[in-house]
Enzyme design. Structure first.
Site, PDB file in Angstrom:
ATOM      1  N   SER A   1      73.473 -27.199 -85.529  1.00 20.42           N
ATOM      2  CA  SER A   1      72.105 -27.029 -86.476  1.00 20.42           C
ATOM      3  C   SER A   1      71.719 -28.488 -86.905  1.00 20.42           C
ATOM      4  O   SER A   1      72.132 -28.776 -88.119  1.00 20.42           O
ATOM      5  CB  SER A   1      72.479 -26.279 -87.674  1.00 20.42           C
ATOM      6  OG  SER A   1      73.181 -25.061 -87.402  1.00 20.42           O
ATOM      7  N   GLU A   2      70.849 -29.096 -86.012  1.00 23.79           N
ATOM      8  CA  GLU A   2      70.688 -30.424 -86.364  1.00 23.79           C
ATOM      9  C   GLU A   2      69.647 -30.231 -87.505  1.00 23.79           C
ATOM     10  O   GLU A   2      69.817 -31.275 -88.410  1.00 23.79           O
ATOM     11  CB  GLU A   2      69.628 -31.250 -85.168  1.00 23.79           C
ATOM     12  CG  GLU A   2      70.665 -31.702 -84.057  1.00 23.79           C
ATOM     13  CD  GLU A   2      70.861 -30.265 -83.108  1.00 23.79           C
ATOM     14  OE1 GLU A   2      70.530 -29.291 -83.418  1.00 23.79           O
ATOM     15  OE2 GLU A   2      71.796 -30.727 -82.292  1.00 23.79           O
TER      16      GLU A   2
ATOM     17  N   HIS B   1      68.002 -36.126 -72.427  1.00 26.49           N
ATOM     18  CA  HIS B   1      69.252 -36.527 -72.771  1.00 26.49           C
ATOM     19  C   HIS B   1      69.037 -38.254 -72.559  1.00 26.49           C
ATOM     20  O   HIS B   1      70.471 -38.733 -72.954  1.00 26.49           O
ATOM     21  CB  HIS B   1      70.554 -36.385 -72.184  1.00 26.49           C
ATOM     22  CG  HIS B   1      71.275 -34.636 -73.004  1.00 26.49           C
ATOM     23  ND1 HIS B   1      70.090 -33.974 -72.795  1.00 26.49           N
ATOM     24  CD2 HIS B   1      72.111 -34.514 -73.635  1.00 26.49           C
ATOM     25  CE1 HIS B   1      70.921 -32.685 -73.504  1.00 26.49           C
ATOM     26  NE2 HIS B   1      72.071 -33.066 -73.857  1.00 26.49           N
TER      27      HIS B   1
END
Lengths: 819, 85
Positions: free
Chosen positions: A528-529, A596
């Site tokens: 849950s950034e 990424h």
């Protein structure tokens, strides 16, 4: 992923049903006589009066917005006015159940909660405490203004004037507002009275209040309340916050002293509309908002729906939830159904609802209804009610006249002080470390500490051979050391993020820390950034210090609001009242493709209010991390995954064992030269060093290599001094060129150092397309031969070296194609 | 029968690991699957399990030493029964 939690297939695979407890809807039925006996007439009358004050205050704002006048006082107000007329009972009922030390966090529509919480705190605090608060506000300035103009001998009446005056001058963005005029209508707050930031981002307060609750659990007392609307149930970060507040480890894994869900109340002021979208029936999937509680835990988050037109029903519910939170059974959820008669804002013509609907709700109006109840019970009569309302109107009129008066409430004079706003961006304070950080075992027993003690502090053997990452201190280790130091000496420091505990972070920076740190100081966060960063914001603004981690910089997108609007802004929007000692570690990946591997430094450098650091050597990483953790400003700390194993190759003495700090904002010469300056950010330093070697050996050119180290702040002097010597500059980093910080540097250096330039400043970032897969990365991230091509063909064309890379592109043609 | 305990492959780009700690001494009995040593890479610590049931006969790589992937760390003398399984 603690090993003690065993996932047993024989249990999880059993046939069963999930029993969900029922959720009370409008269960409140306490007779008024009973409440009267418990509360007394005075308190009940005050609740009515508090609601009147809110309504009159907002009526005044509506007058300023709509007619440019209120009660004969003329004023044009250009700012926002999201009014809660009709919803007053929720604000007053909830505040009545809170202690002065409980903290409320609100929304864009929170004038009511502000006033209610303030009035409640004024009743609950002693005279000395109130004097202290008023004297503490801008050195007593606001109080002095009142003393000279409004007479009273009663400390609570004075405090009431103080509350309304500080709020209104803040809304009008006057210099004597509670937040120096930097907050305004949607963000006014006054921490001394337990009123914490109101937030213009819908649902923004949910996770911030959750982090505040974490601080309260660990170091404070009382509860935190997120005053948010029904529309915010559709916001992901609100869902994240409700999960974070009750995550299993709080009861399963944390030490007994800290066990239990977080003391946070999610108080939904459910007025049935999310701007013009109707939640129940149109934009929400729930039929009753309180149903959401069932999705989070077996207690349904103690959820219930209460009548938000009755302050006593709200007070009863908040009081019961508060007891549960104090008993460590949080989090809690209340769905308080209410209705705003006015539009979302003053430009809303209410095209989405009928007049009949508005009238139906007016017939159950909180203030009129409560007054009728009090009269029926003999607590109030018509005369007393009229007197009460007249008194309220007089107070609001007095405060309003004083607030619009430029002599009593001077506007911010930006001409006299052009940096009045700029000065608030950073505190530039360095905290002193109090010592006594709680550990579960002495730091010396940590396996990582004993391991590092055996490593070489320099990256090369005496014979000049590069040592492996097993044999010498790396950037990974150099980050670990100051973090450990601060954990030992700063009892308020905590760290969390995905895989932070047993794993030590996905890249092992914290490896070993779980042996010596208790759960509440180092824990695994859910994926849950948004809530991770927003809760860190809440923890920090309560007075704590926190490091949170984004496993990949690419996940900034999942926490955009939390980084750009919350972490970056509360220090300045508070007018210097709050601090934000928060370090956000972001690792920049590689080899994992387009989602990424991105260097997004440019996104955060663009946002005012964030300090930004990107070290490339162990020595710098250690000293900059120490400074980041010692400062009271928010820092985004970038780390390159490709460099974690890098050892110290520049400092002859290696990485000092002792603690030291490198000031943020100071670039550093990594190789001296006189012919061309190459300024790098992050891993490009090593490519530039390789290129400089070739330039020296093959062309007799001495390149000066400067590592930016920090991006915000940034001291240009070193670069300009170098430029005065070389006259030529190339900037290199691994970020997409368009909109990158390199471009900011290039533009600024061209402006600041034009007289030194013998050639245009050259920029070498990555192309403006996605990061390709691992095998193609060397064609994407600038390599030494790309640097050589630009130096030899564009900066010093005399060298006329045949191109060896493929980056000598026609940038004008590429831009035309959007590349 | 002697069985070699080797430094495992720790990742495609990792060429060596460090012997963090031996949990057993030479001459100790070991059971197949039992953790007998901890090895380190720059990024993580990893348990190393015994490949056989028997006796830890010889330790070749001592604590804190660095060894290449595939290097023999110790010799396990496997029990007869175990070896014939």
């Amino acid at each position: 992923m603690p090993k003690i939690l065993h996932v047993d297939p024989s249990l999880t695979r059993q046939k069963t049903v999930l029993a969900i407890k029922s959720i009370p809807i409008h269960a409140y039925d306490t007779p008024l006589a009973t409440e009267r006996a418990a509360l007394g007439d005075g308190r009940l009358r005050r609740m009515l009066r508090d609601m009147m004050i809110i309504r009159e205050f907002e009526t005044m704002l509506a007058g300023f917005k709509g007619q440019g006048a209120y009660a004969g006082i003329k004023h044009i107000y250009a700012g926002p006015a999201h009014l809660s007329i009709g919803q007053e009972a929720v604000a007053v009922g909830s505040a009545a159940a809170l202690d002065a030390g409980d903290h409320v966090f609100g929304s864009h529509r929170s004038h009511g909660e502000f006033i209610a919480k303030g009035l409640s705190a004024i009743q609950k605090l002693g005279g000395d405490a109130l004097s202290q608060i008023m004297e503490g506000q801008a050195g007593g300035q606001l109080l002095r203004t009142l003393e000279g103009r409004l007479g009273t001998n009663d400390i609570r009446q004075r405090a009431e004037q103080f509350l309304l005056f500080g709020l209104l001058t803040e809304i009008l963005m006057r210099s004597n507002g509670f937040n120096g005029g930097m907050g305004g209508s949607m963000h006014a707050f006054c921490p001394a009275l337990g009123i914490y930031p109101n937030n213009a981002i819908v649902g923004g307060s949910a996770a911030i209040a959750t982090g505040a609750a974490l601080y309260k659990k660990l170091h404070g007392q009382g509860i935190a309340v997120a005053n948010i609307g029904d529309g915010s149930t559709a916001c992901g970060p609100v869902m994240e916050a409700m999960n974070l507040a009750g995550m299993g480890q709080l009861t399963n894994l944390w030490d007994e002293a800290y066990q239990g869900g977080l003391p946070v109340l999610f108080l939904f002021h459910n007025n049935f509309y999310a701007m013009g979208g109707q939640t129940n029936g149109e934009t929400a999937s729930w039929d009753r908002l309180s149903r959401l509680g069932a999705g989070f835990n077996a207690d349904n988050m103690h959820a219930e729906t209460v009548d938000g037109t009755n302050p006593l029903a709200v007070m009863d519910s908040v009081r019961r939830k508060r007891d549960l939170l104090i008993a460590r059974r949080g989090p809690a959820l209340i769905d308080a159904e209410c209705y705003r008669y006015v539009g979302h804002s003053t430009t809303d013509a209410s095209a989405y609802r009928t007049k009949e609907e508005i009238e139906a709700w007016r017939s159950v109006d909180a203030i009129a209804g409560f007054a009728l109840s009090l009269k029926a019970e003999g607590i109030l009569d018509d005369e007393a009610e009229a007197e009460m309302l007249a008194g309220v109107k007089q107070t609001i009129q007095q405060i309003t006249a004083l607030s619009v008066d430029p002599e009593a409430s001077p506007p911010i004079d930006i001409k006299a002080d052009p940096f009045a706003v700029g000065r608030l961006m950073f505190s530039d304070e360095l905290a002193t470390l109090p010592g006594g950080g709680a550990l579960i075992a002495p730091a010396e027993t940590c396996s990582r500490v004993t391991q590092l003690a055996k490593r070489s502090r320099v990256g090369k053997s005496p014979e000049g051979k590069k040592l492996s990452a097993m044999a010498a201190i790396t950037i990974r280790d150099a980050l670990f050391e100051p973090i450990l130091h601060h954990f030992q000496h700063d009892p308020l420091l905590i760290a969390y993020g995905e895989e932070n505990r047993e794993w030590g972070g996905a890249f092992g920076v914290y490896r070993g820390l779980s042996e010596i740190l208790p759960y509440h100081r180092l824990f695994n966060a859910p994926i849950s950034e948004a809530a991770t960063i927003a809760s860190a914001v809440g923890y920090a603004l309560e007075g704590g210090r926190v490091i949170v981690e984004l496993m990949y910089t690419d996940f900034i997108g999942r926490a955009g609001d939390e980084i750009f609007n919350q972490m970056a802004k509360w220090q300045s929007m508070s007018g210097g009242v709050l601090r934000m000692p928060l370090v956000l570690r972001c690792s920049i990946g590689s080899k994992y493709g387009a989602q990424h591997s991105q260097d997004w430094t440019g996104l955060v450098t663009h946002i005012p209010g964030l300090k930004v650091v990107y070290p490339a050597t162990p020595y710098d990483a250690k000293g900059l991390m120490a400074s980041a953790l010692a400062g009271n400003d928010p820092v985004v700390f970038f780390e390159s995954q490709r460099l974690y194993d890098t050892t110290e190759l520049f400092q002859p003495e290696g990485v000092p064992t002792d603690y030291y700090r490198i000031p943020l904002g100071t670039p550093d010469i990594k190789r001296a030269g006189k012919d061309v300056t190459i300024l790098t950010i992050g891993p490009s330093l090593y490519k530039a060093i390789d290129a400089a070697e070739t330039l020296a050996t093959e062309h007799g050119i001495a390149a000066e290599i400067i590592d930016a180290r920090s991006l915000v702040p940034f001291d240009y002097d070193l670069v300009l001094t170098s430029l005065a010597k070389t006259g030529r500059l190339l900037l290199v980093s691994e970020a997409c060129e368009r909109g990158s910080f390199l471009m900011t540097l290039a533009a600024n250096i061209q402006r600041f150092g034009f007289k030194h330039l013998k050639a245009p400043v050259e920029v070498l970032g990555t192309p403006n397309w996605i990061v390709p897969g691992a095998d193609l990365e060397s064609s994407y991230f600038p390599q030494a031969h790309d640097i050589l091509d630009i130096v030899c063909n564009r900066l010093i064309p005399d060298l006329a070296r045949p191109a060896t890379g493929d980056r000598l592109w026609d940038n004008v043609a590429l831009a035309r194609q959007g590349l | 029968m002697d069985i070699e305990l080797v430094m495992p492959v720790l990742g495609v780009e990792i060429e060596e690991g460090q012997m963090r700690a031996w949990q057993k001494s030479e001459g100790d009995s070991v059971i197949q699957g039992e953790v007998i040593a901890v090895i380190s890479t720059p990024k993580l610590d990893m348990d190393l399990e015994s490949p056989a049931t028997g006796v830890l006969k010889t330790i070749i790589v001592d604590e804190d030493e660095i060894a290449a992937v595939g290097a023999v760390l110790a010799i396990i003398e496997a029990d007869e029964d175990d070896a014939t399984d």
